[in-house]
Write a protein that holds these residues in place. Structure first.
Motif: not given
Length: 642
Positions: A432-440, A446-461
């Motif tokens: 669980i901790g590693a998954a949260r580190d992965y999301a962070a 991708n701080a400059h493209v939050p929309r991309l970060a949200a999609t990658v997090t939703a499907t990969q993390v």
């Protein structure tokens, strides 16, 4: 003396018959003298013939030598002619390969020249700036840019006889006639008020930049970027992206797409447009659509297929990932754009093999597949993930330690590897901790493209996090975590099924597993998940049918084979289970649970010595706490001879 003449010369005037008549009345002394004289003449004639033969032989030898020399000279002339022709052909061919931009000396005001800023200096500055842009673009690109160089015509002064043309000039003419080099010329002019104008001309295009006299360097930089964008528009976009000028890169990519004149050009620019759509605005569905258009225009080019593969992965469309990963290895190098045939082609092949291996559960093949654009640290981190998924936590842990020792670990690959290591050891809190580190890490990258970060997090993390929460027993948290994820995301559907199965909601689990299988029928994971649910519910035949399907889809995926063996043991067919365990061990030789269950099958078959050997192997490997307790129980049964 006899009157017979054996050689038939008696009838010749002055022959032997005449000599006989003449000597018939001569004295003995006269005859002897006459014969002596004749003998002398014969000897003289013989000596003469010998000398003449020697002379003739010498003459013939000289004539033969003379003929040989003439032949050798002719051969040399022919060889020299061939060498000249070959040299001309090579020179013309090399000239035909000449490409890029040649910067000629600029015209500058006398004041500039007196201050040390002559035309050669301005040309050097511009050449160096364009070259620096090219090098940066190449470092951020899979395609190589063309060359830029200063015109070196004046560096070589050797003249071609009777022409007044230097070798450098002749070589330049050949490049102009047969090659694709483009001359870059220009000048610097002074204006009133201390301002200057930098004019640059490439082909029929003219670019003008105005500024203060002390801003020449900045004006040259603007000119260099504009020139590079003119002759390398695609890599210029990557240059902008690499400098975080994402809005400019996205606009330039769209502009290039509108200018493309052929299907091959459209295939290339649409794939780049798709790429900048991801990096600049994070609209994955729009990016995927543009990648599809790239493939439709130029199906033989790999770049569009690679964009489709990468975009499908981010969207969670695993079936499409596998489809493209199977297409790319069949693409031909010669069908690629010239600048994509080396690094780009190699990277695409590498990436396709890696993705196909991961989709099919062939984790052993994933090892060492990051050969292009991978640092040693990233390679080891990715190998650590593969080792963990091969149920070899010791190897995974060692690889991660080595990666950390090297430093500069890729921020996303490290927590992903740590997650799978925690799963392999059953440490769900760590997972669980590693998954949260992965999301962070994804959010930071991708701080400059939050929309991309949200999609990658939703499907990969999120599927990883929800799975770990469910295995840790927090089904409510797992359900809440997975709920917002897209319903066309394969692993999101799978994990919904796993959560429902753990909640003993078989009907709901069946629904989610069926949807996952429908979304990705070629991927083995959902079949294995459904089979495990049926196994835990006591439906051994149903479970075996699902494990069989999973094995057909991913022959190197060991998990369904091991579970298949467990199902056979549970249905009192331990004899058949042995083959499944042995097959699984070919792929995961260091899996502790596998050897534990293998030993159990041997125990029920009465092969206690073989069972002890498997239990010993299991004890030497990593087991969860529950597996350790089970091993101890089975070991006691073996020792009691029950």
């Amino acid at each position: 003396m006899s009157g017979d003449d054996v050689d038939g010369s008696a009838t010749r005037p002055g022959g032997r018959a005449a000599e006989t008549v003449a000597l018939a009345g001569a004295s003995r002394a006269t005859a002897d003298a006459y014969l002596a004289e004749q003998l002398r003449l014969t000897r003289l004639q013989s000596d003469s013939l010998i000398e003449q033969n020697a002379f003739e032989l010498s003459h013939l030898r000289w004539r033969r030598f003379n003929d040989q020399m003439k032949g050798a000279l002719q051969i040399m002339v022919v060889a020299l002619g061939l060498a000249v022709v070959t040299g001309l052909i090579v020179a013309v061919w090399n000239a035909s390969q000449a490409d890029g931009v040649v910067v000629e000396a600029f015209a500058v005001p006398p004041a500039f020249a007196q201050a040390g800023m002559g035309g050669d200096v301005v040309a050097d500055d511009l050449t160096n700036k364009i070259a620096a842009i090219r090098d940066f673009a190449d470092a951020n690109s899979l395609a190589q840019s063309r060359h830029v160089q200063k015109d070196r015509e004046g560096d070589i002064k050797v003249e071609i006889p009777e022409t007044g043309v230097s070798l450098a000039q002749a070589w330049r003419y050949l490049r102009q006639w047969f090659g694709n080099e483009r001359p870059l010329t220009g000048n610097v002019r002074m204006l009133d008020g201390g301002r200057i104008v930098l004019t640059v001309m490439l082909d029929s295009q003219t670019f003008v930049y105005t500024g203060a006299a002390n801003q020449l360097d900045a004006l040259e930089q603007k000119a260099a970027e504009q020139i590079f964008a003119t002759f390398e528009p695609s890599n210029y976009i990557l240059y902008l992206g690499g400098n975080n000028r994402l809005a400019e890169a996205y606009a330039a990519a769209g502009h290039n797409a509108m200018l493309a004149a052929t299907d091959d050009d459209r295939g290339n620019v649409y794939s780049l447009w798709a790429n900048t759509t991801v990096g600049a605005i994070g609209d994955m569905r729009l990016a995927h659509l543009r990648a599809q258009m790239s493939v439709a225009f130029a199906p033989k080019q790999t770049s569009g297929h690679m964009e489709m593969m990468d975009d499908s992965a981010i969207l969670g469309h695993d079936e499409d990932v596998l489809r493209q990963a199977r297409i790319i290895p069949n693409q031909r190098r010669e069908d690629e754009a010239p600048q994509f045939r080396e690094l780009g082609y190699a990277y695409a092949q590498d990436s396709a093999r890696y993705n196909a291996s991961e989709e099919l559960g062939d984790f052993g093949h994933m090892m060492n597949l990051c050969n292009v654009l991978c640092s040693v640290a990233v390679q080891k981190t990715r190998n650590a993930q593969a080792a963990a998924r091969l149920h070899d936590p010791a190897a995974s842990r060692h690889l991660l330690e080595e990666a950390h020792a090297l430093g500069a670990v890729f921020s996303q690959s490290d927590p992903r590897a740590r997650y799978y290591l925690a799963v392999a050891t059953g440490d769900w809190t760590a997972a669980i901790g590693a998954a949260r580190d992965y999301a962070a890490a994804i959010a930071a990258d991708n701080a400059h493209v939050p929309r991309l970060a949200a999609t990658v997090t939703a499907t990969q993390v999120v599927p990883l996090l929800a799975f770990a929460q469910a295995q840790a027993g927090d089904l409510a948290a797992a359900s809440a975590t997975i709920a917002p994820t897209p319903l066309d995301c394969y692993h999101c559907l799978r994990v919904r099924g796993v959560i429902a199965a753990l909640a003993r909601d078989r009907r709901q689990a069946e629904t989610w597993f069926a949807r996952a299988i429908a979304a990705a029928p070629s991927i083995p994971y959902a079949y294995a998940d459904r089979g495990e649910m049926l196994l835990r519910a006591g439906d051994f035949n149903g479970a075996i049918a699902q494990f069989d399907l999973a094995h057909q889809k991913g022959p190197a995926f060991a998990d369904p084979l091991e579970l298949w063996g467990e199902a056979l043991v549970a249905s009192n067919r331990s004899d058949l289970a042995l083959a499944k365990f042995a097959d699984a061990a070919r792929h995961t030789p260091n899996w502790g649970r596998l050897h534990l269950k293998w030993g159990e099958a041997l125990l029920w078959l009465g092969r206690k010595d073989d069972a002890k050997a498997q239990f010993a192997l299991a004890a030497a490997l990593e087991l969860s706490d529950a597996e350790k307790s089970e091993r101890a129980r089975l070991a006691r049964l073996t020792a009691s001879h029950v």
